[in-house]
Write a protein that holds these residues in place. Structure first.
Motif, short mmCIF file in Angstrom:
data_model
loop_
_atom_site.label_atom_id
_atom_site.label_comp_id
_atom_site.label_asym_id
_atom_site.label_seq_id
_atom_site.Cartn_x
_atom_site.Cartn_y
_atom_site.Cartn_z
N ALA A 167 0.21 -1.53 -10.91
CA ALA A 167 -0.52 -0.72 -9.92
C ALA A 167 -1.62 -1.26 -9.48
CB ALA A 167 -0.77 0.69 -10.47
N LEU A 168 -1.97 -0.94 -8.33
CA LEU A 168 -3.34 -0.87 -7.71
C LEU A 168 -4.31 0.46 -7.62
CD1 LEU A 168 -2.95 -3.58 -4.86
CD2 LEU A 168 -3.83 -3.86 -7.21
N GLU A 195 -4.01 3.35 -2.87
CA GLU A 195 -3.39 3.04 -4.01
C GLU A 195 -2.15 2.04 -3.57
OE1 GLU A 195 -2.09 6.84 -5.70
OE2 GLU A 195 -4.11 7.29 -6.44
N GLY A 196 -1.57 1.08 -4.66
CA GLY A 196 -0.44 0.45 -4.08
C GLY A 196 -0.12 -0.50 -5.31
N THR A 197 0.59 -1.38 -5.02
CA THR A 197 1.11 -2.44 -6.10
C THR A 197 0.73 -3.94 -5.89
OG1 THR A 197 3.15 -2.61 -5.22
CG2 THR A 197 2.98 -0.92 -6.85
N ILE A 213 0.78 -1.09 0.16
CA ILE A 213 0.09 0.11 -0.18
C ILE A 213 0.80 1.31 -0.06
CG2 ILE A 213 -1.90 1.28 1.35
CD1 ILE A 213 -2.90 -1.16 2.32
N ASN A 214 0.68 2.08 -0.97
CA ASN A 214 1.24 3.50 -1.01
C ASN A 214 0.54 4.67 -0.51
OD1 ASN A 214 3.27 1.65 -2.40
ND2 ASN A 214 2.53 2.33 -4.30
#
Lengths: 256, 345
Positions: A169-170, A157-159, A65-66
């Motif tokens: 990407a998420l 947002e994340g990966t 998670i970013n």
């Protein structure tokens, strides 16, 4: 002599009026105080660390998670006798990258014992279409869609290695208030009456919530990042909202 | 007794002096005409309420300056006024689609700006629901101004005379997106176009009447066009497909609603000032009104979402076309287009 009589005539009602007001104040029992909402971010029981830690969703897929931020609004407290208090103008943006945002002091609350809390996950219908806003709702916070008016209620947002998009990407931007893709959800929880939220002038309690970011991906529909890795409103956002409506928030304890 | 008279005299004198002083000031600085939002007699109640955004000369002046300031865009080349030109009724003359920063070509035609206070949804797809938040779309679109609010706020805080103008407009040292958007709305919201020849005829202004040709055009218009281009705004603000393509390359309204029946539908544009707002259609494909009328006569394609009213097109012979065009030109509001109050000074 005459002048002073006029003055008296003028002043008397004013004195009387002000004394009346004072009396009312003294007899009134409604005092006000504050309490704190504390949001502790986790992923399935483990502390949320942006960018570094790898977590698993319900399908067993890895992800990081970013960005994790969301709105909590229209906070409403209820007493055992059924009376409620809606905190006016209560719009809060909680952002994992801003620790101060996870500890919110809510002031001007009538003192008393509260046995239930509820709030909107996101922003109510009207404010999505209202004019220019400020504070938590300022579009500067990056939670407002400019091309299709309305707020992003929850942004994750994340990966994930399973994601089929560029850079794995998420992108989960959940919002939208128009049926059939309305994503406004409400969280509510009863408070153990043995230890209610005791708001006193000399006691400002702290409500500690555990917020599970993984709740976006399970609860009603287990999300696989291979098939759902990008949503900005619409039907897929509804799937995610239905998930987090069930498990995003859990009241852990209250410090009275 | 004498004392009392003296006190009274001094009081009277000082009041008179104060009055004289203020009068002198007025004479030195001619009083600015207050900006007003005026509702033409043939218009209904507006949707936007200036009660929540109190109109002032300082607020309007700030909004206008922001509207025309190219420094707000990413490469400082584009202002709101670049694509919304007053001589084109705040549309974009000769541009099929908007031309943004870094020479980027947008995908839709810049719509004219007037009578926005009566509009409830903005842009060709109606995605934006409030006049105040409309500029955000153009500000942040990579193909329009290509910037973000934070950058603009930082710029305004450090660039004279903006801090002073914000203070004059809103009485606070604060500069934030809310005040930015409210001041822009004080400019765009007062852009009212309601004094065309058509309006004067409808209001029965003395000495104004349609020519025979214009009247015939108006009659045809009411028979064949006004179900969508409804008076007095010459749009019913609905979203429809007018058969430009068999399959639309722009999803249009469905981008907002997610509903397939809205695919390829766009907001009915106003016909006011149409003489100057070309090129026409959401993608600016038609350069002249003749092309537009030709499309409705014989060019309508059987798009699956075609509006039922256009199923058979709108047949117009050459005389009727001339008459309709004569009528459409009565919708030009020269007072609006040439009003120096709205110009970049």
């Amino acid at each position: 002599m005459k002048l002073s009589q006029y003055l008296m005539a003028l002043l008397c009602p004013i004195i009387l009026l002000s004394s009346c007001k004072k009396d009312a104040d003294e007899t009134a029992t409604d005092t006000k105080s504050s309490f704190t909402l504390e949001f502790e971010h986790q992923v399935n029981g483990v502390a949320l660390n942006l960018n570094t830690t790898t977590y698993k969703n319900a399908k067993g897929e890895d992800f990081k998670i970013n960005v994790f931020k969301y709105y909590v609004s229209n906070v409403k407290l209820s007493k055992a006798d059924g009376t409620t208090y809606l905190v006016p103008e209560s719009y809060f943006l909680i952002d994992e990258s801003k620790p101060a945002s996870k500890l919110i002091t809510v002031g001007d609350i009538p003192t008393g014992d509260y046995t239930k809390i509820e709030y909107t996950i996101g922003v109510d219908y009207a404010r999505n279409f209202a004019g220019a806003q400020t504070g938590a709702l300022d579009p500067i916070n990056g939670m407002f869609w400019t091309w299709n008016s309305g707020y992003i209620f929850v942004k994750m947002e994340g990966t994930s290695p399973q994601s089929t998009t560029a850079n794995q990407a998420l992108t989960f931007h959940i919002g939208g208030v128009v049926d059939p893709n309305n994503t406004i959800r409400t969280y509510s929880t009863e408070i153990n009456s043995a230890n209610p939220l005791r708001i006193r002038t000399d006691s400002k309690p702290d409500m500690h919530f555990i917020v599970n970011a993984a709740a976006l991906f399970t609860g009603t529909t287990d999300v696989s990042f291979a098939t759902l890795n990008f949503t900005m409103g619409g039907a897929n956002s509804v799937i995610v909202a239905n998930n987090y409506a069930k498990g995003l928030f859990r009241l852990d304890h209250i410090h009275n | 007794m004498v004392k009392k008279i003296v006190v009274f005299a001094v009081l009277t004198l000082s009041i008179a002096l104060m009055y004289a002083c203020s009068k002198n000031q007025e004479e030195i600085k001619p009083e600015e005409k207050p900006i007003t939002f005026s509702i033409p007699a043939n218009f209904p109640t507006p949707a936007y309420q200036f009660e929540q955004n109190k109109l002032s000369n300082a607020g309007f002046a700030l909004g206008k300056k922001l509207f025309y300031d190219t420094r707000l865009s990413a490469d400082k080349s584009v202002s709101c006024g670049s694509c919304h030109q007053q001589f084109a009724a705040f549309a974009n003359l000769d541009h099929k689609v908007s031309h943004g920063v870094n020479n980027c070509q947008g995908k839709r035609n810049a719509p004219p700006l007037f009578n926005l206070a009566w509009q409830k949804a903005f842009f060709w797809d109606g995605g934006v629901k409030n006049l105040e938040t409309s500029p955000l779309n153009a500000i942040t679109d990579a193909c329009e101004m290509g910037t973000d609010i934070q950058t603009i706020i930082t710029f305004l805080k450090s660039t004279l005379p903006y801090p002073d103008m914000f203070k004059q407009a809103f009485g606070t040292e604060e500069i934030n997106s809310q005040l930015l958007l409210k001041s822009l709305t004080q400019f765009t919201g007062v852009l009212v176009s309601g004094n065309s020849k058509y309006d004067q005829v409808i209001r029965k202004d003395a000495g104004v009447s349609f020519t025979e040709e214009e009247q015939s055009g108006y009659n045809i218009f009411r028979e064949k066009c006004s179900s969508c281009h409804a008076e007095p705004f010459f749009t019913d603000f609905s979203y429809r497909n007018n058969g430009l393509d068999l399959v639309s390359s722009d999803e249009g309204r469905s981008h907002i609603t997610g509903v397939q029946a809205d695919f390829g539908t766009f907001r009915i544009p106003s016909l006011r000032n149409i003489e100057y707002t070309g090129p026409y259609m959401h993608d600016g494909r038609f350069y002249s009104l003749d092309e537009v009328l030709e499309h409705y006569d014989s060019g309508v394609k059987a798009n699956k979402n075609l509006d039922p009213s256009l199923k058979n097109g709108i047949q117009l012979n050459s005389v009727e076309r001339t008459q309709i065009k004569a009528f459409l030109k009565t919708l030009t509001d020269n007072e609006f287009i040439k009003n120096k109050l709205y110009s970049e000074s």
